[in-house]
Design a protein around this motif. Structure first.
Motif, PDB file in Angstrom:
ATOM      1  N   GLU A 285      -7.058   7.131   1.684  1.00  0.00           N
ATOM      2  CA  GLU A 285      -8.814   6.894   1.144  1.00  0.00           C
ATOM      3  C   GLU A 285      -8.678   5.638   1.654  1.00  0.00           C
ATOM      4  O   GLU A 285     -10.356   5.999   1.719  1.00  0.00           O
ATOM      5  CB  GLU A 285      -7.927   6.296  -0.357  1.00  0.00           C
ATOM      6  N   ARG A 286      -8.314   4.733   1.958  1.00  0.00           N
ATOM      7  CA  ARG A 286      -8.913   3.947   2.715  1.00  0.00           C
ATOM      8  C   ARG A 286      -9.424   4.193   4.367  1.00  0.00           C
ATOM      9  O   ARG A 286     -10.368   3.302   4.499  1.00  0.00           O
ATOM     10  CB  ARG A 286      -8.181   3.162   3.197  1.00  0.00           C
TER      11      ARG A 286
ATOM     12  N   ARG B  26      -2.859   6.053  -0.842  1.00  0.00           N
ATOM     13  CA  ARG B  26      -4.094   5.099  -0.668  1.00  0.00           C
ATOM     14  C   ARG B  26      -3.811   3.946   0.669  1.00  0.00           C
ATOM     15  O   ARG B  26      -5.411   4.261   0.867  1.00  0.00           O
ATOM     16  CB  ARG B  26      -3.824   3.051  -1.760  1.00  0.00           C
TER      17      ARG B  26
ATOM     18  N   ILE C  24       0.923  -1.416   0.147  1.00  0.00           N
ATOM     19  CA  ILE C  24       0.222  -0.404   0.100  1.00  0.00           C
ATOM     20  C   ILE C  24       0.858   1.015   0.139  1.00  0.00           C
ATOM     21  O   ILE C  24       2.134   1.424   0.335  1.00  0.00           O
ATOM     22  CB  ILE C  24      -0.827   0.298   1.441  1.00  0.00           C
TER      23      ILE C  24
ATOM     24  N   ASP D  92      -9.697   0.260  -5.305  1.00  0.00           N
ATOM     25  CA  ASP D  92      -9.795   0.293  -3.677  1.00  0.00           C
ATOM     26  C   ASP D  92     -11.388  -0.300  -3.278  1.00  0.00           C
ATOM     27  O   ASP D  92     -11.178  -1.320  -1.890  1.00  0.00           O
ATOM     28  CB  ASP D  92      -9.411   1.333  -2.947  1.00  0.00           C
TER      29      ASP D  92
END
Length: 176
Positions: free
Chosen positions: A68-69, A65, A61, A171
């Motif tokens: 975002e998660r 990202r 990752i 994602d």
């Protein structure tokens, strides 16, 4: 939970739903115990799980990202990564093909802490799974994968209802 139990199938579905809820609650308690022992907060724990899951599927990752998660701003992600790196849980690795790109990986120290804490649970889980045939495990795996998808779709619908920006398609189903 609050399901009708008029017939055998309905009772079984209700029991499975209750078991999943209890499993999730107990897993959360175990995660919080690990976090508490190592001075981590809930977001730190979510970040470590995201880093681990990404590594397990061979797709490390990036900080972007991860943000975002976890639905964090760039500054918050940087502070989070700095904190986890200082504590020895993760490390930053530069992409060999594009030195501007950074991947987050479990640091040896952090991986060893997790291994030693979760090893007894892993042994217990191995003992349980040994009591099931390959065919039964295939069915359980298919069931759990579809339940995870269902939960993520519901989570994403809740995020959308709150006006959160949509996640990238890559994602949406990733381990987060």
């Amino acid at each position: 939970m609050y399901r009708r139990r008029d017939d055998r199938r309905a009772r079984m579905i209700a029991d499975i739903t209750n078991d999943l809820r209890r499993y999730a609650a107990d897993a959360q308690h175990v995660g919080h115990a690990f976090a508490g022992l190592h001075g981590l907060n809930a977001t730190d724990l979510q970040a470590l799980i995201a880093v681990m899951d990404a590594e397990l599927v061979g797709d490390p990752i990036t900080p972007g990202r991860l943000g975002e998660r976890l639905n964090l701003s760039s500054g918050s992600v940087t502070a989070l990564i700095d904190r986890l790196e200082r504590a020895g849980h993760i490390r930053r690795d530069r992409d060999t093909a594009d030195r501007r790109k950074v991947f987050l990986r479990y640091a040896d120290q952090g991986a060893e802490l997790a291994r030693s804490f979760f090893a007894p649970l892993g042994r217990r889980n191995d003992q349980v799974m040994a009591r099931f045939s390959d065919e039964e495990l295939e069915t359980v795996h298919r069931f759990m994968a579809e339940m995870v998808t269902s939960m993520r779709e519901h989570r994403n619908a809740m995020r959308a209802a709150r006006g959160e920006p949509p996640k990238r398609a890559a994602d949406a189903g990733a381990a987060d």
